[in-house]
Design a protein around this motif. Structure first.
Motif, PDB file in Angstrom:
ATOM      1  N   VAL A  88      -3.275 -11.224  -0.687  1.00 32.17           N
ATOM      2  CA  VAL A  88      -2.951 -10.140  -1.412  1.00 32.17           C
ATOM      3  C   VAL A  88      -3.878  -8.992  -1.066  1.00 32.17           C
ATOM      4  O   VAL A  88      -5.233  -9.179  -0.943  1.00 32.17           O
ATOM      5  N   LEU A  89      -3.685  -7.932  -1.097  1.00 38.64           N
ATOM      6  CA  LEU A  89      -3.923  -6.623  -0.781  1.00 38.64           C
ATOM      7  C   LEU A  89      -4.091  -6.037  -2.459  1.00 38.64           C
ATOM      8  O   LEU A  89      -2.751  -5.713  -2.947  1.00 38.64           O
ATOM      9  N   ARG A  90      -5.459  -5.357  -3.059  1.00 42.60           N
ATOM     10  CA  ARG A  90      -5.382  -4.739  -4.656  1.00 42.60           C
ATOM     11  C   ARG A  90      -7.114  -3.948  -4.647  1.00 42.60           C
ATOM     12  O   ARG A  90      -7.393  -3.812  -3.529  1.00 42.60           O
ATOM     13  N   VAL A  91      -6.563  -3.447  -5.290  1.00 42.63           N
ATOM     14  CA  VAL A  91      -8.472  -2.375  -5.698  1.00 42.63           C
ATOM     15  C   VAL A  91      -9.286  -3.289  -5.766  1.00 42.63           C
ATOM     16  O   VAL A  91      -8.684  -4.578  -7.219  1.00 42.63           O
ATOM     17  N   ALA A  92      -9.721  -3.110  -5.591  1.00 43.42           N
ATOM     18  CA  ALA A  92     -11.004  -3.674  -5.710  1.00 43.42           C
ATOM     19  C   ALA A  92     -11.806  -3.617  -7.161  1.00 43.42           C
ATOM     20  O   ALA A  92     -11.766  -2.518  -7.843  1.00 43.42           O
ATOM     21  N   GLY A 108     -16.298   5.190  -6.064  1.00 44.35           N
ATOM     22  CA  GLY A 108     -15.138   4.436  -6.984  1.00 44.35           C
ATOM     23  C   GLY A 108     -14.790   5.783  -8.081  1.00 44.35           C
ATOM     24  O   GLY A 108     -13.214   5.960  -8.775  1.00 44.35           O
ATOM     25  N   GLU A 109     -15.295   6.898  -8.674  1.00 42.16           N
ATOM     26  CA  GLU A 109     -15.058   7.606  -9.914  1.00 42.16           C
ATOM     27  C   GLU A 109     -13.773   8.564  -8.845  1.00 42.16           C
ATOM     28  O   GLU A 109     -13.109   9.345  -9.976  1.00 42.16           O
ATOM     29  N   ARG A 110     -13.910   8.797  -7.808  1.00 47.48           N
ATOM     30  CA  ARG A 110     -12.536   9.908  -6.790  1.00 47.48           C
ATOM     31  C   ARG A 110     -12.254   9.689  -5.434  1.00 47.48           C
ATOM     32  O   ARG A 110     -10.355   9.025  -5.881  1.00 47.48           O
ATOM     33  N   LEU A 111     -12.510   8.183  -5.242  1.00 42.67           N
ATOM     34  CA  LEU A 111     -11.887   7.287  -3.923  1.00 42.67           C
ATOM     35  C   LEU A 111     -11.441   5.749  -4.431  1.00 42.67           C
ATOM     36  O   LEU A 111     -12.706   4.911  -4.925  1.00 42.67           O
ATOM     37  N   GLU A 150      -2.087   5.665   2.368  1.00 43.88           N
ATOM     38  CA  GLU A 150      -0.814   6.416   1.925  1.00 43.88           C
ATOM     39  C   GLU A 150      -1.640   7.157   0.626  1.00 43.88           C
ATOM     40  O   GLU A 150      -0.849   7.928  -0.209  1.00 43.88           O
ATOM     41  N   LEU A 151      -2.414   5.899  -0.438  1.00 38.83           N
ATOM     42  CA  LEU A 151      -3.289   6.615  -1.368  1.00 38.83           C
ATOM     43  C   LEU A 151      -3.986   7.738  -1.358  1.00 38.83           C
ATOM     44  O   LEU A 151      -4.198   8.622  -1.869  1.00 38.83           O
ATOM     45  N   LEU A 152      -4.782   8.235   0.313  1.00 33.82           N
ATOM     46  CA  LEU A 152      -5.678   9.148  -0.163  1.00 33.82           C
ATOM     47  C   LEU A 152      -4.414  10.130  -0.336  1.00 33.82           C
ATOM     48  O   LEU A 152      -5.072  11.489  -0.675  1.00 33.82           O
ATOM     49  N   ALA A 153      -3.575  10.226   0.527  1.00 33.21           N
ATOM     50  CA  ALA A 153      -2.837  11.548   1.093  1.00 33.21           C
ATOM     51  C   ALA A 153      -1.684  11.419  -0.288  1.00 33.21           C
ATOM     52  O   ALA A 153      -1.535  13.223  -0.974  1.00 33.21           O
ATOM     53  N   MET A 154      -1.652  10.814  -1.172  1.00 35.68           N
ATOM     54  CA  MET A 154      -0.689  10.622  -2.283  1.00 35.68           C
ATOM     55  C   MET A 154      -1.806  11.917  -3.395  1.00 35.68           C
ATOM     56  O   MET A 154      -1.720  12.323  -4.437  1.00 35.68           O
ATOM     57  N   GLN A 155      -3.539  11.135  -3.171  1.00 31.01           N
ATOM     58  CA  GLN A 155      -4.227  12.065  -3.474  1.00 31.01           C
ATOM     59  C   GLN A 155      -4.679  13.872  -3.869  1.00 31.01           C
ATOM     60  O   GLN A 155      -5.987  14.382  -3.740  1.00 31.01           O
ATOM     61  N   GLY A 156      -4.180  13.939  -2.021  1.00 28.24           N
ATOM     62  CA  GLY A 156      -4.776  15.296  -1.499  1.00 28.24           C
ATOM     63  C   GLY A 156      -5.752  15.659  -0.981  1.00 28.24           C
ATOM     64  O   GLY A 156      -5.396  16.296  -0.198  1.00 28.24           O
ATOM     65  N   TYR A 157      -6.121  14.342   0.310  1.00 28.98           N
ATOM     66  CA  TYR A 157      -6.427  14.417   0.999  1.00 28.98           C
ATOM     67  C   TYR A 157      -5.679  15.117   2.475  1.00 28.98           C
ATOM     68  O   TYR A 157      -4.585  14.310   2.601  1.00 28.98           O
ATOM     69  N   TYR A 158      -6.667  15.735   3.547  1.00 28.97           N
ATOM     70  CA  TYR A 158      -6.419  16.040   4.187  1.00 28.97           C
ATOM     71  C   TYR A 158      -6.676  15.110   6.172  1.00 28.97           C
ATOM     72  O   TYR A 158      -5.651  15.071   6.299  1.00 28.97           O
ATOM     73  N   ASN A 159      -7.656  14.690   5.777  1.00 33.24           N
ATOM     74  CA  ASN A 159      -8.440  14.392   7.099  1.00 33.24           C
ATOM     75  C   ASN A 159      -9.203  13.122   6.478  1.00 33.24           C
ATOM     76  O   ASN A 159     -10.138  13.011   5.719  1.00 33.24           O
ATOM     77  N   ILE A 160      -9.123  12.041   7.260  1.00 33.82           N
ATOM     78  CA  ILE A 160      -9.580  10.669   7.518  1.00 33.82           C
ATOM     79  C   ILE A 160     -10.487  10.773   8.746  1.00 33.82           C
ATOM     80  O   ILE A 160     -10.419  10.662   9.956  1.00 33.82           O
ATOM     81  N   TYR A 161     -11.234  10.509   8.893  1.00 30.07           N
ATOM     82  CA  TYR A 161     -13.264  10.416  10.108  1.00 30.07           C
ATOM     83  C   TYR A 161     -13.909   9.124   9.612  1.00 30.07           C
ATOM     84  O   TYR A 161     -13.986   8.321   8.874  1.00 30.07           O
ATOM     85  N   VAL A 162     -13.696   8.321  11.284  1.00 27.45           N
ATOM     86  CA  VAL A 162     -14.752   7.195  11.686  1.00 27.45           C
ATOM     87  C   VAL A 162     -15.671   7.334  12.517  1.00 27.45           C
ATOM     88  O   VAL A 162     -15.461   8.073  13.569  1.00 27.45           O
ATOM     89  N   GLY A 163     -16.782   6.640  11.800  1.00 27.29           N
ATOM     90  CA  GLY A 163     -17.770   7.271  13.325  1.00 27.29           C
ATOM     91  C   GLY A 163     -18.028   5.407  13.573  1.00 27.29           C
ATOM     92  O   GLY A 163     -17.876   4.347  12.597  1.00 27.29           O
ATOM     93  N   ILE A 164     -18.181   5.623  14.983  1.00 26.07           N
ATOM     94  CA  ILE A 164     -18.222   3.917  15.735  1.00 26.07           C
ATOM     95  C   ILE A 164     -19.523   4.431  16.850  1.00 26.07           C
ATOM     96  O   ILE A 164     -19.139   5.189  17.547  1.00 26.07           O
ATOM     97  N   PRO A 193      -8.353  12.529  -9.089  1.00 26.99           N
ATOM     98  CA  PRO A 193      -9.101  11.088  -8.800  1.00 26.99           C
ATOM     99  C   PRO A 193      -8.356   9.677  -8.466  1.00 26.99           C
ATOM    100  O   PRO A 193      -7.445   9.905  -9.354  1.00 26.99           O
ATOM    101  N   PHE A 194      -8.308   8.529  -7.578  1.00 24.68           N
ATOM    102  CA  PHE A 194      -8.171   7.074  -7.553  1.00 24.68           C
ATOM    103  C   PHE A 194      -7.549   7.169  -8.514  1.00 24.68           C
ATOM    104  O   PHE A 194      -6.615   6.321  -9.206  1.00 24.68           O
ATOM    105  N   PRO A 195      -8.937   6.964 -10.288  1.00 23.22           N
ATOM    106  CA  PRO A 195      -8.875   5.833 -11.056  1.00 23.22           C
ATOM    107  C   PRO A 195      -7.056   6.895 -11.441  1.00 23.22           C
ATOM    108  O   PRO A 195      -6.827   5.768 -12.590  1.00 23.22           O
ATOM    109  N   GLU A 196      -7.105   7.647 -11.873  1.00 25.12           N
ATOM    110  CA  GLU A 196      -6.377   8.509 -12.338  1.00 25.12           C
ATOM    111  C   GLU A 196      -4.963   8.118 -11.769  1.00 25.12           C
ATOM    112  O   GLU A 196      -3.705   7.867 -12.611  1.00 25.12           O
ATOM    113  N   ILE A 197      -4.383   7.381 -10.407  1.00 22.54           N
ATOM    114  CA  ILE A 197      -3.488   7.103 -10.191  1.00 22.54           C
ATOM    115  C   ILE A 197      -2.693   5.285  -9.734  1.00 22.54           C
ATOM    116  O   ILE A 197      -1.720   4.629  -9.267  1.00 22.54           O
ATOM    117  N   GLN A 198      -4.025   4.772 -10.216  1.00 19.99           N
ATOM    118  CA  GLN A 198      -4.484   3.594  -9.043  1.00 19.99           C
ATOM    119  C   GLN A 198      -3.609   2.599 -10.279  1.00 19.99           C
ATOM    120  O   GLN A 198      -2.803   1.301  -9.067  1.00 19.99           O
TER     121      GLN A 198
END
Length: 199
Positions: free
Chosen positions: A5-9, A50-53, A108-122, A176-181
């Motif tokens: 199962v993959l779900r919202v935490a 989690g208030e937005r993401l 998918e979820l971040l694009a639905m919310q209207g975000y454009y860029n995603i970054y990760v520090g390694i 905000p993610f809670p509005e669409i989750q």
């Protein structure tokens, strides 16, 4: 057959997620923390971000085996359409497609919310993580040389980025993610991403 199962935490997942995260803090340079957060600190992060993401969790037969989330990439207004991500998978569940599934859902979820860029520090060196992120569509954005000190050594942090949607026109405010989750679109994205996991 095992149930994947993959779900919202949920907040009730926090203790299991923290138990999964703690070895990354104690044993590796994947995390830049020296000590694992307390459960209350961890819950505070879940509530704040989690208030937005989105925060996502993967379970197999009810056991938390991986989780991932998005957090703001800097706080000033002009950066509001960019996020950073963190994904952690239990050591014994590596190479089962769990991290890739969590990323696929987050994209998918971040694009639905209207975000454009995603970054990760390694934290460097980490060739395995670099190859994985390249396979997920990230490209190298830059590096912070010798910016992190852990386990008696200065380390570089390599930054990689991925574009979630075309940079055309003026961006609209993110949702905000809670509005669409609870929407069918989110449920479908999670189910589709779930199919990437193999046991």
């Amino acid at each position: 057959m095992s149930e994947v199962v993959l779900r919202v935490a949920k907040e009730s997942d926090a203790a299991d997620m923290l138990a999964l995260y703690a070895p990354y803090v104690i044993q590796t340079t994947v995390s830049s923390e020296y000590e694992p957060p307390t459960l209350e600190e961890f819950l505070g992060r879940m509530r704040t971000y989690g208030e937005r993401l989105p925060w996502l969790v993967c379970t197999i037969d009810g056991e938390v085996v991986g989780y991932g989330y998005a957090s703001p990439h800097r706080t000033r207004a002009a950066y509001q359409w960019s996020v950073e991500t963190s994904i952690y998978v239990a050591q014994e569940w590596h190479r089962h497609g769990i991290a890739g599934a969590i990323y696929a859902a987050l994209f998918e979820l971040l694009a639905m919310q209207g975000y454009y860029n995603i970054y990760v520090g390694i934290t460097s060196p980490n060739e395995r993580s670099m190859k994985f992120h390249k396979a997920m569509g990230f490209i190298i954005s830059g590096a912070y040389q010798e910016s992190m000190y852990k386990f008696g050594q200065w380390r570089d942090v390599l930054w990689m980025g991925k574009i979630l949607r075309p940079h055309e026109g003026e961006p609209q405010p993110t949702v905000p993610f809670p509005e669409i989750q609870d929407s069918p679109l989110v449920a479908r994205a999670l189910r589709q991403a779930e199919q990437r996991i193999h046991l």
